[in-house]
Design an enzyme around this catalytic site. Structure first.
Site, PDB file in Angstrom:
ATOM      1  N   ALA A 103      -0.672  25.144   8.574  1.00 35.74           N
ATOM      2  CA  ALA A 103      -0.194  24.013   7.779  1.00 35.74           C
ATOM      3  C   ALA A 103       1.177  24.373   7.213  1.00 35.74           C
ATOM      4  O   ALA A 103       1.526  25.550   7.139  1.00 35.74           O
ATOM      5  CB  ALA A 103      -1.175  23.748   6.642  1.00 35.74           C
ATOM      6  N   GLY A 138      -4.212  26.311  10.158  1.00 39.68           N
ATOM      7  CA  GLY A 138      -4.302  24.989  10.764  1.00 39.68           C
ATOM      8  C   GLY A 138      -3.977  25.013  12.252  1.00 39.68           C
ATOM      9  O   GLY A 138      -4.455  24.167  13.012  1.00 39.68           O
ATOM     10  N   GLU A 175      -7.034  25.833  13.898  1.00 38.26           N
ATOM     11  CA  GLU A 175      -7.954  24.708  13.695  1.00 38.26           C
ATOM     12  C   GLU A 175      -7.630  23.548  14.642  1.00 38.26           C
ATOM     13  O   GLU A 175      -8.535  22.891  15.148  1.00 38.26           O
ATOM     14  CB  GLU A 175      -7.905  24.262  12.229  1.00 38.26           C
ATOM     15  CG  GLU A 175      -8.516  25.330  11.325  1.00 38.26           C
ATOM     16  CD  GLU A 175      -8.379  25.028   9.849  1.00 38.26           C
ATOM     17  OE1 GLU A 175      -7.219  24.923   9.386  1.00 38.26           O
ATOM     18  OE2 GLU A 175      -9.394  24.895   9.165  1.00 38.26           O
ATOM     19  N   GLU A 216      -5.908  31.980   5.635  1.00 39.91           N
ATOM     20  CA  GLU A 216      -5.783  31.172   4.412  1.00 39.91           C
ATOM     21  C   GLU A 216      -6.107  31.935   3.133  1.00 39.91           C
ATOM     22  O   GLU A 216      -5.529  31.658   2.084  1.00 39.91           O
ATOM     23  CB  GLU A 216      -6.685  29.933   4.508  1.00 39.91           C
ATOM     24  CG  GLU A 216      -6.136  28.823   5.382  1.00 39.91           C
ATOM     25  CD  GLU A 216      -6.457  28.995   6.860  1.00 39.91           C
ATOM     26  OE1 GLU A 216      -6.895  30.086   7.260  1.00 39.91           O
ATOM     27  OE2 GLU A 216      -6.260  28.011   7.595  1.00 39.91           O
TER      28      GLU A 216
HETATM   29  N1  CAA Z   1       4.595  26.926   6.432  1.00 35.46           N
HETATM   30  C1  CAA Z   1       5.887  26.859   6.072  1.00 35.46           C
HETATM   31  N2  CAA Z   1       6.794  27.817   6.350  1.00 35.46           N
HETATM   32  C2  CAA Z   1       6.347  28.891   7.015  1.00 35.46           C
HETATM   33  C3  CAA Z   1       5.016  29.042   7.430  1.00 35.46           C
HETATM   34  C4  CAA Z   1       4.108  27.989   7.118  1.00 35.46           C
HETATM   35  N3  CAA Z   1       2.836  28.019   7.489  1.00 35.46           N
HETATM   36  N4  CAA Z   1       4.882  30.225   8.062  1.00 35.46           N
HETATM   37  C5  CAA Z   1       6.097  30.793   8.059  1.00 35.46           C
HETATM   38  N5  CAA Z   1       6.980  29.992   7.423  1.00 35.46           N
HETATM   39  C6  CAA Z   1       8.414  30.232   7.233  1.00 35.46           C
HETATM   40  C7  CAA Z   1       8.688  31.489   6.411  1.00 35.46           C
HETATM   41  O1  CAA Z   1       8.673  31.197   5.032  1.00 35.46           O
HETATM   42  C8  CAA Z   1      10.050  31.891   6.909  1.00 35.46           C
HETATM   43  O2  CAA Z   1      10.980  31.063   6.262  1.00 35.46           O
HETATM   44  P1  CAA Z   1      12.444  31.636   5.865  1.00 35.46           P
HETATM   45  O3  CAA Z   1      13.070  32.046   7.174  1.00 35.46           O
HETATM   46  O4  CAA Z   1      13.090  30.486   5.193  1.00 35.46           O
HETATM   47  O5  CAA Z   1      12.177  32.804   4.949  1.00 35.46           O
HETATM   48  C9  CAA Z   1      10.034  31.475   8.384  1.00 35.46           C
HETATM   49  O6  CAA Z   1       8.967  30.508   8.510  1.00 35.46           O
HETATM   50  C10 CAA Z   1       9.762  32.609   9.347  1.00 35.46           C
HETATM   51  O7  CAA Z   1       8.606  33.310   8.887  1.00 35.46           O
HETATM   52  P2  CAA Z   1       8.567  34.916   8.882  1.00 35.46           P
HETATM   53  O8  CAA Z   1       9.843  35.455   8.340  1.00 35.46           O
HETATM   54  O9  CAA Z   1       7.302  35.297   8.204  1.00 35.46           O
HETATM   55  O10 CAA Z   1       8.509  35.236  10.448  1.00 35.46           O
HETATM   56  P3  CAA Z   1       7.658  36.304  11.214  1.00 35.46           P
HETATM   57  O11 CAA Z   1       7.990  36.140  12.646  1.00 35.46           O
HETATM   58  O12 CAA Z   1       7.798  37.639  10.569  1.00 35.46           O
HETATM   59  O13 CAA Z   1       6.112  35.868  11.016  1.00 35.46           O
HETATM   60  C11 CAA Z   1       4.224  34.399  10.992  1.00 35.46           C
HETATM   61  C12 CAA Z   1       5.646  34.670  11.545  1.00 35.46           C
HETATM   62  C13 CAA Z   1       3.248  35.442  11.507  1.00 35.46           C
HETATM   63  C14 CAA Z   1       3.820  33.038  11.452  1.00 35.46           C
HETATM   64  C15 CAA Z   1       4.265  34.469   9.432  1.00 35.46           C
HETATM   65  O14 CAA Z   1       5.314  33.662   8.971  1.00 35.46           O
HETATM   66  C16 CAA Z   1       3.010  34.005   8.761  1.00 35.46           C
HETATM   67  O15 CAA Z   1       2.045  34.759   8.660  1.00 35.46           O
HETATM   68  N6  CAA Z   1       3.001  32.740   8.265  1.00 35.46           N
HETATM   69  C17 CAA Z   1       1.905  32.217   7.492  1.00 35.46           C
HETATM   70  C18 CAA Z   1       0.793  31.770   8.379  1.00 35.46           C
HETATM   71  C19 CAA Z   1      -0.316  31.158   7.563  1.00 35.46           C
HETATM   72  O16 CAA Z   1      -0.674  31.629   6.489  1.00 35.46           O
HETATM   73  N7  CAA Z   1      -0.900  30.075   8.080  1.00 35.46           N
HETATM   74  C20 CAA Z   1      -1.938  29.381   7.403  1.00 35.46           C
HETATM   75  C21 CAA Z   1      -1.344  28.274   6.608  1.00 35.46           C
HETATM   76  S1  CAA Z   1      -2.512  27.535   5.538  1.00 35.46           S
HETATM   77  C22 CAA Z   1      -3.348  26.460   6.506  1.00 35.46           C
HETATM   78  O17 CAA Z   1      -3.142  26.353   7.669  1.00 35.46           O
HETATM   79  C23 CAA Z   1      -4.351  25.685   5.697  1.00 35.46           C
HETATM   80  C24 CAA Z   1      -5.302  24.890   6.468  1.00 35.46           C
HETATM   81  O18 CAA Z   1      -6.383  25.329   6.787  1.00 35.46           O
HETATM   82  C25 CAA Z   1      -5.018  23.508   6.744  1.00 35.46           C
END
Ligand code: CAA
Length: 696
Positions: A61, A100, A103, A123
């Site tokens: 998400a 998500g 999902e 999450e």
């Molecule tokens: N939403 C918004 N922005 C996100 C994001 C997300 N889910 N995931 C990453 N970003 C952004 C980061 O903030 C970063 O932004 P900046 O460049 O402005 O700092 C950019 O994307 C790149 O991210 P990383 O620097 O972390 O890049 P990476 O290659 O080192 O890692 C990744 C990539 C593994 C996807 C890592 O970003 C990560 O773990 N992201 C979070 C994933 C997550 O927690 N997903 C679950 C979301 S909650 C959900 O989905 C709820 C639900 O059940 C509905």
């Protein structure tokens, strides 16, 4: 159709390609695009393929939308609509399918991935649970045990593991679109239709009450993992619609909790902390090889971190015996990694032969790009070393000190090139701990600061800028909250009550257990060093000095605040320490009073916030978020509170000020209130407002 999801009909297959860089987060436009794409495909295609453009499938998400009014279509409804499609829907995954993202994939009927892909439901790291069907659909394909592991740990698994768990149907090498199309056409050729996960049988239940209790204990105050277990439980006892409703209710409870705010503060700011406005457009110096002065625990840890980052390292020790001891320490740490399967034997051999060397002569540093001094903490020693570095190092080499409290300006002044001098404060063990304080002295050149941050990134550390003061950001704040704890001990709390209260707050260890682990001689040396500068109004305690005088330094001698028995984890309270404390209370005429766990937590945290606010006000920390990241990554601060200043915002800064003012009635010197805190309250602002660039 929005651009966030591109639509292309290739023969009978509608390809929906997400296009929302950098990580294809499932923001409103992507959700709407997926929904529109599925509906359009149902009118003209025979199968649907969902893929991601760029580096990844959906990484989850869009976290930036959290806390704002939700916008339709909602992700759970999108997943359910995909699952209900009349056409077979296939996900072809590369990069990461997280949260998500996984999902959505579980809403599709078939899932394939390239071998390098990873999937997970992270999450809980954001203080929430999978809220788009993950707790209901994943156990139906992977079973309850695997689901519990994935959701409560928040970890990622490889495509091979996901295949073994039943999450994926196939793992294929190649381009995601190409392998996805081949798979989709095979499905059509075999006459297979939709295969909704939600209609698979309910998984077998386990003892959820026991699992819930264990997750609460392990969470140390963090509620998301245990709450997620209750959602998984619903999958075993309900049909899909009822289970999804239960998941939604629990999801919303977490979404509205302060823990979610704390965790998301941590997520964004661990990324923001190294993006300093002052470094915009400043290129770091090129660093391929470094020198490390000192082969003790700290020097060896820094050396390992640098070697693992692909740098060549020359370690300097004073004589051949010390060179051997330091080299053995380095190879010992790396061999440990080989044994644990974290480093291959081939990589180890390459590092030890091609990357690492050691010498007892400073002349070996003539070619290195950067030197980190990790020698004894005494100004005279440091000055002599830096004068030597000034003599041997090439022009443009960065000269760094790993000092944890000494004045970097004074160290810089002992060279003819103060612009090249910086503090790089690692935390022990340096190859493990994530924090790096980049200490910027008055004359440090901007590209030297940028080089410190680039080195931190290469070593996969969280680098935080600090100005110069005794203890920099972290140890200065630590000294204050430790003193607050010592005052509570004098007044009637036991060190063990304080440790229990602070672990209940969420710290991995309490301050006195940490002191025993680090060695009580360290604090003893600091107290002796600072004694001449002590203010007469300062309340001091001497029980900790007395236990050191008796030769007890904590875990390494078997006795400190706790008594340690060989082979047993943790210690039991040391009655000798309590006797020393009680004797001191009597000597000072203090009437012992009781402290509840809440009293202890509040005072300890108020002391931390007050000093942190002073550190921000003096410009030692550039922003409140810098303090928060130092405490999170170097001092075991519980991530679900986001850091001490986020915690203060969540409590309300007015209430912190009120408490500090009431404590100041007992001890006006120690509880002198931060002026910044007063200004924030007067202006009706928060620390977060300062992070956003506001001033008071
Ligand atoms: N939403 C918004 N922005 C996100 C994001 C997300 N889910 N995931 C990453 N970003 C952004 C980061 O903030 C970063 O932004 P900046 O460049 O402005 O700092 C950019 O994307 C790149 O991210 P990383 O620097 O972390 O890049 P990476 O290659 O080192 O890692 C990744 C990539 C593994 C996807 C890592 O970003 C990560 O773990 N992201 C979070 C994933 C997550 O927690 N997903 C679950 C979301 S909650 C959900 O989905 C709820 C639900 O059940 C509905």
């Amino acid at each position: 159709m929005t651009n966030a999801v591109e639509y292309q009909l290739i023969d009978d297959v509608a390809v929906l390609r997400a296009n929302n860089p950098p990580v294809n987060a499932l923001g409103q436009a992507v959700r709407a695009g997926l929904l529109a794409g599925v509906m359009r495909a149902e009118g003209e295609a025979k199968a649907i393929l969902i893929i991601g453009n760029g580096r990844t499938f959906f990484a989850g998400a869009d976290i930036k939308e959290f806390g704002k009014p939700p916008q339709e279509p909602f992700l759970p409804d999108v997943c359910t609509r995909i699952e209900q499609s009349t056409l077979p829907v296939i996900s072809s995954i590369h990069g990461t399918a997280l949260g998500g993202g996984l999902e959505v994939a579980l809403g599709t009927h078939y899932r394939i991935a390239v071998p390098s892909a990873k999937v997970g439901l992270p999450e809980v790291h954001l203080g929430i649970l999978p809220g788009a069907g993950g707790t209901q659909r994943l156990p139906r394909v992977a079973g309850v045990e695997n689901t519990m592991d994935l959701i409560t740990s928040g970890g990622h698994v490889t495509a091979a593991d996901a295949l073994a768990m039943g999450i994926l149907d196939a793992v294929e090498d190649g381009d995601v679109e190409a392998i996805g199309l081949t798979f989709a056409n095979q499905i059509l050729a075999q006459g297979k239709g939709p295969r909704p996960v939600g209609q698979l049988p309910r998984p077998d239940p386990i003892d959820f009450d026991t699992a819930h209790a264990a997750a609460m204990k392990k969470g140390r105050g963090q509620i998301a993992p245990a709450t997620a277990i209750r959602a998984i439980e619903a999958a075993c006892h309900n049909d899909l619609a009822e289970g999804l409703q239960r998941e939604r209710d629990l999801f919303m409870t977490l979404m509205n909790s302060p823990q979610r705010e704390g965790m998301i503060h941590a997520f964004f700011n661990e990324r923001a902390v190294s993006k300093l406005p002052e470094l915009k457009g400043i290129a770091p110096r090129d660093v391929q090889s470094i020198g490390v002065i000192g082969g003790g625990t700290m020097g060896a840890g820094i050396t390992v971190a640098a070697l693992l980052a692909g740098l060549n390292v020359v370690m300097i020790e004073r004589d051949s015996d010390a060179v051997k001891a330091g080299s053995d320490r380095v190879s010992g740490i790396l061999q440990g990694s080989v044994k644990r399967g974290k480093l291959s034997q081939g990589k180890y051999d390459a590092i030890m032969v091609g990357g690492f060397s050691a010498s007892d002569s400073y002349d070996a540093l003539g070619d290195v790009d950067l030197v980190i001094e990790a020698a004894f903490e005494e100004m005279g020693v440091k000055k002599a070393i830096f004068a030597e570095l000034d003599r041997v190092c090439k022009t443009g080499a960065v000269l760094a000190s790993n000092t944890s409290y000494l004045d970097v300006n004074e160290i810089a002044a002992s060279t003819s090139r103060p612009a090249d001098v910086i503090g790089l404060h690692f935390f022990s063990p340096a190859h493990v701990m994530k924090l790096l304080e980049v200490v910027v002295a008055d004359q440090t050149a901007p590209d030297v600061v940028a080089t410190g941050f680039a080195l931190g990134k290469a070593m996969r550390k969280t680098a935080v800028r600090s100005g110069v003061c005794d203890g920099f950001i972290g140890n200065r704040i630590l000294k204050t909250y430790r003193t607050c704890a010592d005052h509570m001990v004098l007044d009637g709390a036991s060190p063990f009550e304080i440790d229990d209260a602070m672990t209940a707050f969420g710290f991995a260890m309490g301050p006195y257990a940490v002191a025993d682990l680090a060695g009580l001689d360290i604090g003893w040396a600091t107290r002796k060093r600072l004694a001449p500068t002590r203010d007469p109004r300062e309340r001091i305690s001497t029980y900790a000095d007395k236990i050191c005088e008796a030769g007890h330094f904590g875990q390494k001698t078997g006795k400190g605040y706790y008594v340690y028995e060989k082979g047993k984890r943790g210690g039991t309270p040391n009655p000798e320490m309590m006797a020393l404390i009680e004797a001191e209370r009597t000597e000072l005429g203090i009437t012992q009073r009781a402290f509840t766990a809440e009293d202890i937590q509040r005072r300890y945290m108020c002391a931390m916030v007050n000093e942190a606010a002073k550190v921000v006000d003096e410009g030692i920390a550039a922003r409140p978020l810098d303090v928060d990241m130092v405490l999170l990554f170097g001092y075991g601060f519980p991530r679900h509170w986001g850091g001490p200043l986020k915690w203060a915002d969540l409590q309300g800064v007015q209430s912190i000020l009120d408490d500090i003012e009431s404590y100041a009635k007992e001890d006006a010197y120690f509880w002198e209130c931060s002026d910044l805190l007063k200004r924030l309250v007067a202006a009706g602002k928060t620390f977060e407002d300062l992070n956003m660039g506001e001033t008071v």
